[in-house]
Design a protein around this motif. Structure first.
Motif, PDB file in Angstrom:
ATOM      1  N   VAL A  67       0.909  -1.315   0.164  1.00  0.00           N
ATOM      2  CA  VAL A  67      -0.207   0.122   0.050  1.00  0.00           C
ATOM      3  C   VAL A  67       0.997   1.241   0.011  1.00  0.00           C
ATOM      4  CG1 VAL A  67      -1.688   1.370   1.308  1.00  0.00           C
ATOM      5  CG2 VAL A  67      -1.769  -1.249   1.126  1.00  0.00           C
ATOM      6  N   ILE A  68       0.511   2.367  -0.620  1.00  0.00           N
ATOM      7  CA  ILE A  68       1.395   3.707  -0.740  1.00  0.00           C
ATOM      8  C   ILE A  68       0.539   4.538   0.297  1.00  0.00           C
ATOM      9  CG2 ILE A  68       2.180   5.482  -2.151  1.00  0.00           C
ATOM     10  CD1 ILE A  68       2.179   3.692  -4.549  1.00  0.00           C
ATOM     11  N   VAL A  69       1.236   4.930   1.144  1.00  0.00           N
ATOM     12  CA  VAL A  69       0.607   5.953   2.070  1.00  0.00           C
ATOM     13  C   VAL A  69       1.416   7.289   2.103  1.00  0.00           C
ATOM     14  CG1 VAL A  69      -0.094   6.146   4.730  1.00  0.00           C
ATOM     15  CG2 VAL A  69       0.075   4.018   3.546  1.00  0.00           C
ATOM     16  N   ASP A  70       0.940   8.432   2.324  1.00  0.00           N
ATOM     17  CA  ASP A  70       1.533   9.547   2.621  1.00  0.00           C
ATOM     18  C   ASP A  70       1.826   9.941   4.130  1.00  0.00           C
ATOM     19  OD1 ASP A  70      -0.650  10.647   3.549  1.00  0.00           O
ATOM     20  OD2 ASP A  70      -1.130  12.044   1.774  1.00  0.00           O
ATOM     21  N   VAL A  71       2.682  10.653   4.591  1.00  0.00           N
ATOM     22  CA  VAL A  71       3.155  10.816   5.733  1.00  0.00           C
ATOM     23  C   VAL A  71       1.792  11.644   6.720  1.00  0.00           C
ATOM     24  CG1 VAL A  71       5.655  10.895   5.418  1.00  0.00           C
ATOM     25  CG2 VAL A  71       4.321  12.999   5.289  1.00  0.00           C
ATOM     26  N   ASN A  72       0.838  11.977   5.939  1.00  0.00           N
ATOM     27  CA  ASN A  72      -0.350  12.286   6.809  1.00  0.00           C
ATOM     28  C   ASN A  72      -1.359  11.317   7.127  1.00  0.00           C
ATOM     29  OD1 ASN A  72       0.503  15.053   6.789  1.00  0.00           O
ATOM     30  ND2 ASN A  72      -0.288  15.300   4.701  1.00  0.00           N
ATOM     31  N   GLY A  73      -0.935   9.862   6.681  1.00  0.00           N
ATOM     32  CA  GLY A  73      -1.888   8.743   6.662  1.00  0.00           C
ATOM     33  C   GLY A  73      -3.000   8.326   5.777  1.00  0.00           C
ATOM     34  N   LYS A  74      -2.881   9.131   4.418  1.00  0.00           N
ATOM     35  CA  LYS A  74      -3.806   8.870   3.441  1.00  0.00           C
ATOM     36  C   LYS A  74      -3.167   7.707   2.740  1.00  0.00           C
ATOM     37  CE  LYS A  74      -5.923  11.282  -0.407  1.00  0.00           C
ATOM     38  NZ  LYS A  74      -6.110  12.540  -1.261  1.00  0.00           N
ATOM     39  N   ILE A  75      -4.125   6.868   2.381  1.00  0.00           N
ATOM     40  CA  ILE A  75      -3.813   5.889   1.238  1.00  0.00           C
ATOM     41  C   ILE A  75      -4.160   6.270  -0.065  1.00  0.00           C
ATOM     42  CG2 ILE A  75      -4.498   3.737   0.407  1.00  0.00           C
ATOM     43  CD1 ILE A  75      -5.446   2.819   3.127  1.00  0.00           C
ATOM     44  N   LEU A  76      -2.579   6.282  -0.897  1.00  0.00           N
ATOM     45  CA  LEU A  76      -2.966   6.898  -2.114  1.00  0.00           C
ATOM     46  C   LEU A  76      -2.877   5.767  -3.149  1.00  0.00           C
ATOM     47  CD1 LEU A  76       0.180   9.259  -1.744  1.00  0.00           C
ATOM     48  CD2 LEU A  76      -2.049   9.744  -1.427  1.00  0.00           C
ATOM     49  N   GLU A  77      -2.593   4.495  -2.794  1.00  0.00           N
ATOM     50  CA  GLU A  77      -2.835   3.446  -3.882  1.00  0.00           C
ATOM     51  C   GLU A  77      -2.858   2.117  -2.900  1.00  0.00           C
ATOM     52  OE1 GLU A  77      -0.273   1.398  -7.100  1.00  0.00           O
ATOM     53  OE2 GLU A  77      -0.155   3.470  -7.122  1.00  0.00           O
ATOM     54  N   GLY A  78      -3.858   1.543  -3.241  1.00  0.00           N
ATOM     55  CA  GLY A  78      -3.988  -0.017  -2.574  1.00  0.00           C
ATOM     56  C   GLY A  78      -5.503  -0.096  -2.043  1.00  0.00           C
ATOM     57  N   ASP A  79      -5.842  -1.446  -1.823  1.00  0.00           N
ATOM     58  CA  ASP A  79      -7.032  -1.689  -1.416  1.00  0.00           C
ATOM     59  C   ASP A  79      -7.341  -2.107  -0.142  1.00  0.00           C
ATOM     60  OD1 ASP A  79      -7.843  -1.727  -4.393  1.00  0.00           O
ATOM     61  OD2 ASP A  79      -7.365  -3.684  -4.849  1.00  0.00           O
ATOM     62  N   SER A  80      -6.300  -2.202   0.688  1.00  0.00           N
ATOM     63  CA  SER A  80      -6.244  -2.658   2.138  1.00  0.00           C
ATOM     64  C   SER A  80      -5.819  -1.510   3.016  1.00  0.00           C
ATOM     65  CB  SER A  80      -5.517  -3.678   2.287  1.00  0.00           C
ATOM     66  OG  SER A  80      -5.949  -4.992   1.511  1.00  0.00           O
ATOM     67  N   ASP A  81      -6.394  -1.539   4.272  1.00  0.00           N
ATOM     68  CA  ASP A  81      -5.798  -0.378   5.178  1.00  0.00           C
ATOM     69  C   ASP A  81      -4.467  -0.759   5.843  1.00  0.00           C
ATOM     70  OD1 ASP A  81      -5.919   1.711   6.919  1.00  0.00           O
ATOM     71  OD2 ASP A  81      -7.690   1.129   7.819  1.00  0.00           O
ATOM     72  N   TYR A  82      -3.932  -0.157   6.557  1.00  0.00           N
ATOM     73  CA  TYR A  82      -2.586  -0.256   7.240  1.00  0.00           C
ATOM     74  C   TYR A  82      -2.735  -0.201   8.521  1.00  0.00           C
ATOM     75  CZ  TYR A  82      -2.913   4.835   7.428  1.00  0.00           C
ATOM     76  OH  TYR A  82      -3.227   5.951   7.779  1.00  0.00           O
ATOM     77  N   ASN A  83      -1.640  -1.015   9.320  1.00  0.00           N
ATOM     78  CA  ASN A  83      -1.580  -0.985  10.873  1.00  0.00           C
ATOM     79  C   ASN A  83      -1.326   0.450  11.144  1.00  0.00           C
ATOM     80  OD1 ASN A  83       0.165  -1.314  13.142  1.00  0.00           O
ATOM     81  ND2 ASN A  83      -0.818  -3.286  13.363  1.00  0.00           N
ATOM     82  N   LEU A  84      -2.354   0.967  12.252  1.00  0.00           N
ATOM     83  CA  LEU A  84      -2.158   2.588  12.717  1.00  0.00           C
ATOM     84  C   LEU A  84      -0.672   2.500  13.542  1.00  0.00           C
ATOM     85  CD1 LEU A  84      -2.972   5.171  13.113  1.00  0.00           C
ATOM     86  CD2 LEU A  84      -4.386   4.511  14.953  1.00  0.00           C
ATOM     87  N   ALA A  85      -0.571   1.576  14.308  1.00  0.00           N
ATOM     88  CA  ALA A  85       0.978   1.803  14.893  1.00  0.00           C
ATOM     89  C   ALA A  85       2.157   1.639  14.023  1.00  0.00           C
ATOM     90  CB  ALA A  85       0.921   0.638  16.066  1.00  0.00           C
ATOM     91  N   GLY A  86       1.808   0.859  13.285  1.00  0.00           N
ATOM     92  CA  GLY A  86       3.106   0.728  11.935  1.00  0.00           C
ATOM     93  C   GLY A  86       2.963   2.336  11.545  1.00  0.00           C
ATOM     94  N   PHE A  87       2.105   2.785  11.029  1.00  0.00           N
ATOM     95  CA  PHE A  87       1.915   4.100  10.553  1.00  0.00           C
ATOM     96  C   PHE A  87       2.958   5.143  11.403  1.00  0.00           C
ATOM     97  CE2 PHE A  87       0.204   8.440   9.993  1.00  0.00           C
ATOM     98  CZ  PHE A  87       0.673   8.625   8.906  1.00  0.00           C
ATOM     99  N   THR A  88       2.385   5.103  12.496  1.00  0.00           N
ATOM    100  CA  THR A  88       3.102   6.200  13.664  1.00  0.00           C
ATOM    101  C   THR A  88       4.348   5.911  13.628  1.00  0.00           C
ATOM    102  OG1 THR A  88       0.959   6.028  14.959  1.00  0.00           O
ATOM    103  CG2 THR A  88       3.339   6.878  15.961  1.00  0.00           C
ATOM    104  N   ILE A  89       5.033   4.921  13.615  1.00  0.00           N
ATOM    105  CA  ILE A  89       6.238   4.424  13.945  1.00  0.00           C
ATOM    106  C   ILE A  89       7.051   4.810  12.355  1.00  0.00           C
ATOM    107  CG2 ILE A  89       8.040   2.786  14.032  1.00  0.00           C
ATOM    108  CD1 ILE A  89       6.315   1.246  16.004  1.00  0.00           C
ATOM    109  N   HIS A  90       6.608   4.359  11.323  1.00  0.00           N
ATOM    110  CA  HIS A  90       7.207   4.498  10.083  1.00  0.00           C
ATOM    111  C   HIS A  90       7.382   6.020   9.637  1.00  0.00           C
ATOM    112  CE1 HIS A  90       8.453   0.147   9.103  1.00  0.00           C
ATOM    113  NE2 HIS A  90       7.200   0.190   9.996  1.00  0.00           N
ATOM    114  N   SER A  91       6.083   6.792   9.971  1.00  0.00           N
ATOM    115  CA  SER A  91       6.178   8.048   9.363  1.00  0.00           C
ATOM    116  C   SER A  91       7.133   9.011  10.049  1.00  0.00           C
ATOM    117  CB  SER A  91       4.624   8.580   9.518  1.00  0.00           C
ATOM    118  OG  SER A  91       4.147   8.615  10.669  1.00  0.00           O
ATOM    119  N   ALA A  92       7.147   8.612  11.442  1.00  0.00           N
ATOM    120  CA  ALA A  92       7.932   9.518  12.276  1.00  0.00           C
ATOM    121  C   ALA A  92       9.521   9.395  11.550  1.00  0.00           C
ATOM    122  CB  ALA A  92       8.011   8.785  13.711  1.00  0.00           C
TER     123      ALA A  92
END
Length: 248
Positions: A67-92
């Motif tokens: 899945v392609i995600v921007d640093v604001n948490g918006k999914i730009l490409e992909g059919d599935s959601d992502y793990n929220l804790a994962g987004f917090t850590i990786h976007s940091a």
């Protein structure tokens, strides 16, 4: 998207999917939890990264699933959601370190055991010295659902190649998937060595590497970082022999 960006994305998708499959092969997975990401070329100055879709086991991940995600948490490409804790850590990390194109986070038993130790990683073996003065520590704050924690993760990581998330697990960063994977491989190995050493401590005197020598060996490792590319190509050949479906 330019043709160059499309080709680069295809390579990054393949490499990140390979990292997931290899992690499963090495026993690093934690069912559908933990996560690896890699930054894509910016579009309109917007940082973007690939991450695993929530719900897949590591040995199921294919390049096209990411899945392609921007640093604001918006999914730009992909059919599935992502793990929220994962987004917090990786976007940091992706918003703080321009050189940290790939970020890997694991919950292995050796890594979690080390993360529960007050002294952190000790210089017990040549492998450990790669992380001499190159490993950060981040105090546990609970499940990483609070986006305000990102600033503190950034401060804890600093310019290190790895981070011990206390009472949680390990994190590594690299300019490429090859770099981050190799760093995680040896950080986890260093934790395995420390765990095994602790089990023998009652019978044997522990002999750590002196600080001056650890610093010397660390500088030696810095001189051969380019070899990570060769190791990565060997991992890909091994994976291709076992199951090349990660490329799909």
């Amino acid at each position: 998207m330019s043709n160059d960006n499309s080709q680069q994305e295809a390579v990054l998708r393949r490499d990140l999917a390979a990292a997931y499959r290899l992690a499963a092969m090495l026993g690093w997975e934690d069912t559908i939890y933990t996560h690896f990401s890699v930054r894509l070329p910016d579009i309109d100055d917007t940082p973007r990264f690939l991450i695993n879709p929530f719900g897949l086991m590591f040995d199921e991940v294919k390049a096209s699933d990411l899945v392609i995600v921007d640093v604001n948490g918006k999914i730009l490409e992909g059919d599935s959601d992502y793990n929220l804790a994962g987004f917090t850590i990786h976007s940091a990390v992706h918003t703080a370190r321009d050189d940290a194109h790939c970020v890997m986070h694991t919950h292995t038993v050796p890594g979690m055991a080390l993360a529960a130790c007050d002294d952190g990683l000790l210089m017990l073996n040549q492998i450990s010295t790669e992380f001499y003065n190159n490993l950060g520590y981040h105090d546990y704050e609970g499940v990483a659902w609070n986006l305000e924690e990102r600033t503190r993760i950034q401060q804890s990581l600093g310019d290190n190649i790895g981070l011990v998330l206390r009472n949680h697990g390990l994190l590594t960063v690299g300019e490429t998937v090859a770099d981050a994977f190799q760093i995680m491989y040896y950080l986890n190995k260093a934790c395995e060595i420390q765990l095994a050493t602790a089990q023998m401590a009652g019978l044997n005197k522990i002999v750590p590497i002196p600080e001056k020598l650890a610093a010397h060996v660390n500088s030696q490792f810095k001189g051969v970082e380019h070899e990570r590319h060769f190791v990565w190509q060997a991992w890909l050949r091994k994976l291709d022999r076992i199951d090349p479906s990660y490329k799909d």
